[in-house]
Design an enzyme around this catalytic site. Structure first.
Site, short mmCIF file in Angstrom:
data_model
loop_
_atom_site.label_atom_id
_atom_site.label_comp_id
_atom_site.label_asym_id
_atom_site.label_seq_id
_atom_site.Cartn_x
_atom_site.Cartn_y
_atom_site.Cartn_z
N ASP A 67 -23.21 -12.90 20.12
CA ASP A 67 -22.72 -11.90 18.95
C ASP A 67 -21.86 -10.91 19.38
O ASP A 67 -21.28 -10.07 18.56
CB ASP A 67 -23.86 -11.33 18.25
CG ASP A 67 -24.95 -10.81 19.06
OD1 ASP A 67 -25.27 -11.17 20.28
OD2 ASP A 67 -25.41 -9.71 18.54
N ASP A 211 -26.33 -3.46 23.65
CA ASP A 211 -27.78 -3.60 23.43
C ASP A 211 -28.64 -3.08 24.45
O ASP A 211 -28.31 -3.39 25.58
CB ASP A 211 -28.17 -4.99 23.05
CG ASP A 211 -27.36 -5.72 21.54
OD1 ASP A 211 -26.45 -4.64 21.29
OD2 ASP A 211 -27.50 -6.72 21.55
#
Length: 304
Positions: A67, A211
Site C-alpha cells: 500500500d 507505519d
C-alpha cells in the site's frame, strides 16, 4: 510549501480513501515536488490534483508494503509521457532497487529521464544548500522509516529604511549588502552589510512517518517539528490490535507530538473500518492530548 495528501487510507483502498501517498510541493523554494510513498493508483490521484509529474524531483519510500509502493512502476512510466525529462531520485529501504528495476524490466518500460535509486544505508538521506533529510528506523515488522525534512535557515531581511537614511538607494548594491559584504559609497562612506541584516529566519521542519508502533526513535524525528505527519490507523480503543499489527492509535500519535513539542499534528493512514463520519471522533481523541491536530483526507492541502 504545501503538503498535498493523495492517499490517506491504510492497507487497502476504500471508496473514501486511497492508499498512502503524500506530496510536498516546494515550487517557490526549489521549483520541484517531493513525494512520500506511492501506493496503488497514486498517478490517478495526481490527475485530480494540481501536481505535475514533470516537477517531481524526489520520491521517499518509508517501507516496502504494497500500500506504499504498488503505484511506483506506473507513476515512473507515466512521467516519461508527461514532460518528465529531468533526473528523478527514489530513496527507500533495501530491496527497493530490485522491485523497481524488475517491474520496469519485465514490463518493457523505458524511461526518458535519468532514474537514480538510493537504498538507505545511513541516517543522512539527502543534503544540499536548502534542505536536509534524515531518517530513523521505526518498528513495523518490516524495515520502515520516519523522515525528517529540515529547511535551511534563511538570511534576515535587509534594513532598507536604515540604508535609505544613509543615502543608499535600491539596486545592485542591495544584493552585495544582503550578502553581508562591505561596500564603499561614492561619497566614501563605508557600509558593512552585516550590520543591516536582521535576525535569520529559522527554516521549517517536517516529520513524515511510515507505519509504526510506538518506538523511542520517533522522538528524534519529530522533535520541535513544525508539522508531524503520523499514522493513526486505529482509534484509541483499539490499542491491542494496533500493537499486534505494529501500528499506532490516535492517542499514541498525539502523545508523540506532545512529547516532541511539535507545533502541529496531521494524522493519516486511517483504517478502512472508519468512515468519513468517524473523522471528527478520531481527531477529537487526538485533541484531548494535542489540541493542534488535524486529520488528513484525500486531496487535503496544508500550507506550511
Amino acid at each position: 510549501m504545501e503538503l498535498i495528501f493523495l492517499g490517506t487510507g491504510a492497507g487497502v483502498p476504500s471508496k473514501g480513501r486511497n492508499v498512502t501517498a503524500i506530496a510536498l510541493t516546494m515550487l517557490n523554494e526549489r521549483n520541484s515536488i517531493w513525494l512520500f510513498d506511492c501506493g496503488e493508483a497514486t498517478q490517478h490521484q495526481i490527475l485530480r490534483s494540481s501536481i505535475k509529474l514533470s516537477k517531481l524531483e524526489k520520491i521517499f519510500i518509508t517501507h516496502l508494503h504494497g500500500d506504499h509502493i504498488f503505484g511506483l512502476p506506473g507513476l515512473l512510466s507515466s512521467r516519461s509521457f508527461q514532460g518528465g525529462e529531468t533526473a528523478l531520485t527514489v530513496y527507500g529501504p533495501v530491496g527497493l532497487a530490485n522491485y523497481i528495476r524488475t517491474s520496469l524490466a519485465v514490463s518493457g518500460t523505458h524511461l526518458k529521464y535519468p532514474l537514480e535509486i538510493v537504498e538507505i544505508e545511513d541516517e543522512l538521506v539527502f543534503e544540499d544548500a536548502t534542505f536536509r533529510v534524515t531518517c530513523k528506523e521505526l518498528e513495523h515488522g518490516i524495515l520502515s522509516y520516519g523522515y525528517r525534512i529540515e529547511e535551511a535557515d534563511k538570511t534576515g531581511a535587509l534594513d532598507a529604511a536604515g540604508l535609505a537614511a544613509l543615502g543608499v538607494k535600491p539596486g545592485p548594491i542591495f544584493k552585495e549588502l544582503k550578502e553581508g559584504k562591505t561596500v564603499t559609497l561614492e561619497d566614501g562612506t563605508v557600509v558593512n552589510g552585516s550590520a543591516f541584516i536582521g535576525p535569520s529566519k529559522k527554516g521549517r521542519v517536517i516529520a513524515i512517518f511510515g507505519d509504526t508502533k510506538v518506538t523511542p526513535n520517533e522522538l528524534a524525528v519529530a522533535r520541535h517539528a513544525d508539522v508531524v505527519v503520523h499514522e493513526a490507523t486505529f482509534a484509541a480503543d483499539m490499542g491491542d490490535m494496533a500493537g499486534e499489527y505494529m501500528h499506532s492509535t490516535t492517542l499514541e500519535a498525539a502523545t508523540l507530538a506532545k512529547n516532541a513539542e511539535a507545533k502541529q499534528l496531521i494524522i493519516t493512514h486511517i483504517s478502512s473500518r472508519y468512515s468519513r463520519d468517524d473523522n471528527q471522533s478520531l481527531v477529537d481523541e487526538c485533541r484531548t492530548i494535542f489540541p493542534n491536530t488535524e486529520i488528513a483526507t484525500d486531496f487535503a492541502i496544508f500550507e506550511l
